[in-house]
Design an enzyme around this catalytic site. Sequence first.
Site, mmCIF file in Angstrom:
data_model
loop_
_atom_site.group_PDB
_atom_site.id
_atom_site.type_symbol
_atom_site.label_atom_id
_atom_site.label_comp_id
_atom_site.label_asym_id
_atom_site.label_seq_id
_atom_site.Cartn_x
_atom_site.Cartn_y
_atom_site.Cartn_z
ATOM 1 N N ASP A 137 0.759 -1.055 0.162
ATOM 2 C CA ASP A 137 -0.390 0.393 0.126
ATOM 3 C C ASP A 137 0.707 1.194 0.090
ATOM 4 O O ASP A 137 0.696 1.915 -0.006
ATOM 5 C CB ASP A 137 -0.733 -0.036 1.484
ATOM 6 N N SER B 195 -5.728 6.083 10.562
ATOM 7 C CA SER B 195 -6.902 6.654 12.061
ATOM 8 C C SER B 195 -7.526 5.111 12.794
ATOM 9 O O SER B 195 -7.972 5.069 13.785
ATOM 10 C CB SER B 195 -7.636 6.831 11.001
#
Length: 293
Positions: free
Chosen positions: A74, A191
């Site tokens: 990623d 997050s």
Amino acid sequence: MRIAIYGRDFNDTVLPYVQEVFNHLASHNVQPVLYSKFKTSLHGKINLPKNTVIFHNHVELKERADVLISLGGDGTLLDTVSLIRNSGIPVIGINFGRLGFLASINKNEIESALMAVINGEYSLDCRSLLVLESDNKLFGEENFALNDITIHRRDNSAMMIIHAKMNDEYINSYWADGLIIATPTGSTAYSLSCGGPIIYPDSRNFVVTPIAPHNLNVRPVVLPDDRKLSFEVEAREAKFLVSCDSRTVTVERSVKITIKKADFGLNLIRLNNETYLNTLRNKLLWGIDTRNY
């Protein structure tokens, strides 16, 4: 079709998969457009097709490629955002890393994935980005993020107080180690590890997630993405850190930061057998009874 290839330095164990990518492109007469720094790292390790073209920056990428393939995890795919920018070039990630929320194609599925891309058997999943504005032009022209923009203290500094506003209306003062402003794409990244919610990609929201807040009643808040957020920092230290995805700069305490939705998005390729919920189930092991393992 011209397909750009982007990647970083690899462990040699994945080189056969990298070679497989170039072999399949050559067998279907697809011209590879290879990032110059990646070519340098592959020198002497990979046999490149003779018609391989090199690109050095976002301007050349826009002129020379129809699709971009990211080889890595990623983080590698996040790097491509600085090259794709507002060009609209679709990107697909072949995962050589671990989790792979964005780079969702397994390295054992290279042939079928490339065939789908070449034949146009995919849909585009447009992901929103954040853009950061400040008086001193932090990050220059690369002031955007696909996952998140994070305000955080330096390693040796004390807790911060971050005063937050939405469209000039006061939200809260966060006593914390920092604050994450994440897109729906970034809701499954930093997050999430700090207790933030998972947000569906086309929800048109941001999430503001505090990092280790001192006020225990403070929780992540989901806000509409058509609002402008502004932040001022109060701290003992004269400087703090700001990150746009993986890019980080040191900032003077007096700097005021504004964050809003970018006026362009990233076109993430989704193969016809892929869905976002399927990716969540596979990566987070939803629906699996771990008592059987």
